[in-house]
Design an enzyme around this catalytic site. Structure first.
Site, short mmCIF file in Angstrom:
data_model
loop_
_atom_site.label_atom_id
_atom_site.label_comp_id
_atom_site.label_asym_id
_atom_site.label_seq_id
_atom_site.Cartn_x
_atom_site.Cartn_y
_atom_site.Cartn_z
N VAL A 109 20.58 -23.95 -103.94
CA VAL A 109 21.66 -23.15 -104.49
C VAL A 109 22.71 -22.86 -103.43
CG1 VAL A 109 20.35 -22.03 -106.35
CG2 VAL A 109 20.35 -21.03 -104.05
N ARG A 116 24.72 -25.40 -100.61
CA ARG A 116 25.75 -26.42 -100.75
C ARG A 116 25.07 -27.78 -100.87
NH1 ARG A 116 28.70 -23.31 -102.53
NH2 ARG A 116 30.69 -22.54 -101.71
N ASP A 134 21.52 -26.88 -108.09
CA ASP A 134 22.69 -26.26 -108.73
C ASP A 134 23.97 -26.72 -108.03
OD1 ASP A 134 23.83 -24.44 -110.70
OD2 ASP A 134 24.38 -23.19 -108.97
N GLU A 177 30.75 -32.82 -106.95
CA GLU A 177 30.79 -31.95 -108.12
C GLU A 177 32.16 -32.08 -108.75
OE1 GLU A 177 29.71 -27.94 -107.05
OE2 GLU A 177 27.96 -28.61 -105.95
N HIS A 200 26.53 -25.99 -110.88
CA HIS A 200 27.04 -24.97 -109.96
C HIS A 200 27.34 -23.65 -110.68
CE1 HIS A 200 29.18 -24.53 -105.82
NE2 HIS A 200 28.74 -23.37 -106.24
N SER A 210 24.86 -20.96 -110.56
CA SER A 210 23.95 -19.89 -110.16
C SER A 210 24.71 -18.64 -109.75
CB SER A 210 23.03 -20.36 -109.03
OG SER A 210 23.77 -20.67 -107.87
#
Lengths: 322, 322
Positions: A231, A233, A257, A262, A281, A283
């Site tokens: 969670v 990077r 996550d 991304e 992404h 969280s």
């Protein structure tokens, strides 16, 4: 009158009132923008302070900028000195606002992996009653947390409360004991810890030290029943090695996550990797009122310090990256 | 020599050694069976003790039975006096073994509902990056737990550790304060509690008092953002009223691990009810080593008491149903 440009997207009317009350106390006026393009050119030289994650390439357009306060914990896109109009601009983040939401995300995905929820969800979608499959628990597990900041500490406190057998924090430098962790070691000692880790959780910022830390070699040191949760990077993880370990049964499961890139492209092999739970992404989702409240509160506290010429509490060291 | 018939299906070799050591200390021999049909007819009169959930209709076939120890917490199928060869047979359960696994299940499904995991899982299955949706947290929530036994207490301790704002236990009779709960009230006061409940969790046995307690009227008293989680017995919930509330947006979500009937038929309308997470009675999954260890331990402790003529600790009151 001095000026603050706010680019946060999560603010309620209540948050705006809080911000404006704090600002007016120190003779600041607040303007709200969603995008840089909305800022009138003649106002650009007025702003001393920016609150919110303005696009990094636009930061230079504010010639009077003295302080940039990110509404995120992650600051990796803002550590490049060349984005600033002058080297004295102070950078702060909102570390402290995300511990609750991200640690609840971590508990959720750990439990979904440990309790093998996927086959049950698939069976339910087909209106079928699925037989019980073997499960495991957080209770009694040995959990290693990479990163001992706000998020790593919030995770450690929670898994400890749920009965984890041993909670080890891993960070860049040794630090005094923290009751949230049974022990804290440095990155250099990571290889010794991994063979005795049931669940490895990464809550690290992106820095030169952390990039690639969940490497092919380190993944291979984990026992085959281990889980990995990231969670922090995406750069921390060797995604190709992770996918191979999961496909080869060398690792029981993982939940990412954050990942590279991304959003993950539609043809990325991660999407089809077994026992891999991918979330986009989310969280640190800013819809949790508590997160937003703390975020605004942290800004207002540092604003008081800034206005009085005191050191800010949330400063990001642009050399370290956090 | 006296004899114990064991019908538990989860035993490891280690558990068998533990059982046999405890039994031999009190001059008992242990025989293991998977089904009643495996028991030789001539051995039926030998068994004084049964450990494990033998089919209720077979209990009468053991004329010398003095003690039936269930390996489950739920005892509802064994409260009918007519199933026993004589009224003096003592019934015990394994309440105390399930708190860890069921409370971790409860945390998992609460977080899956609060954080709206479903659209993210559906998008991931389609290799798509889903935008963030509003979420909520256990932190700060007002949680009402029906049933304050082993399971309800384990749930209460965990949500409290995660920062729930108020944790209310609800039980049949008033009892002394328990630090796991902020307060404990009786079923009679339930209607007053429901309008201020964010998450309602049922961890009750099936009894005449608890059947239908999550009624149409009680569901209507919950605020529309509320969630219901049931890990007790399916009879507690008016399933038709629950489905209507979910379809009508009068309730934000629910997670049922128990329902009526089990298995749920393929055409049951619950399968297609929105925001309803159905799992096939797996929260107390016996594959968690801790659960099995405690289950065996509880039996061995009561065996020592039984052999010495002392009252057993895990006795089920067949009139109350737990």
């Amino acid at each position: 009158m001095k000026y603050i440009a706010v680019f946060c997207r999560f603010l309620t009317d209540e948050h705006r009132r809080t911000l404006e009350a704090a600002a007016s106390r120190w003779d600041y006026a607040v303007d709200y923008y969603t995008h840089f393009d909305q800022v009138p050119a003649e106002k650009l030289p007025l702003y001393e302070i920016i609150y919110g994650n303005l696009s990094p390439r636009r930061v230079r357009e504010f010639p009077s900028l003295r302080w940039l306060c990110l509404d995120s914990a992650g600051a990796d896109k803002y550590v490049d000195e060349s984005i600033y109009p002058n080297p004295d601009v102070v950078l702060t983040n909102s570390s402290g606002a995300y511990g609750v939401t991200i640690s609840e995300h971590v508990l959720m995905v750990m439990l979904m992996l440990l309790r093998h929820i996927s086959p049950y969800l698939e069976a339910a979608a087909a209106h079928r009653w699925h037989p019980a499959v073997p499960i495991r628990s957080i209770y009694g597990s040995r959990i290693t947390v990479l990163g001992t900041g706000d998020i790593g500490t919030a995770v450690a406190q929670r898994v400890k409360a749920l009965g984890a057998r041993q909670v080890t924090g891993v960070r860049r430098r040794q630090q005094p004991a923290d009751p949230a962790f049974d022990r804290i070691v440095t990155y250099r000692e990571l290889a010794e810890i991994l063979p005795d880790t049931d669940i490895l959780i990464s809550a690290m910022p992106h820095t030169p030290d952390t990039a690639g830390i969940i490497s092919r070699e380190n993944i291979a040191l984990l026992p085959p029943h281990a889980l990995i949760v990231n969670v922090g990077r995406g750069t921390a993880v060797d995604q190709e090695a992770l996918a191979e370990a999961l496909r080869g049964g060398k690792l029981a499961g993982a939940a990412l996550d954050v990942m590279v890139p991304e959003p993950l492209p539609v043809d990325d092999p991660l999407w089809t990797t077994p026992n891999l739970l991918l979330t986009p992404h989310i969280s640190g989702n800013m819809s949790l009122p508590y997160t937003c409240d703390i975020d605004v509160e942290l800004f207002c506290e540092d604003l008081a310090r800034f206005a009085q010429g005191q050191p800010l509490r949330q400063v990001v060291n642009r050399n370290l990256g956090y």
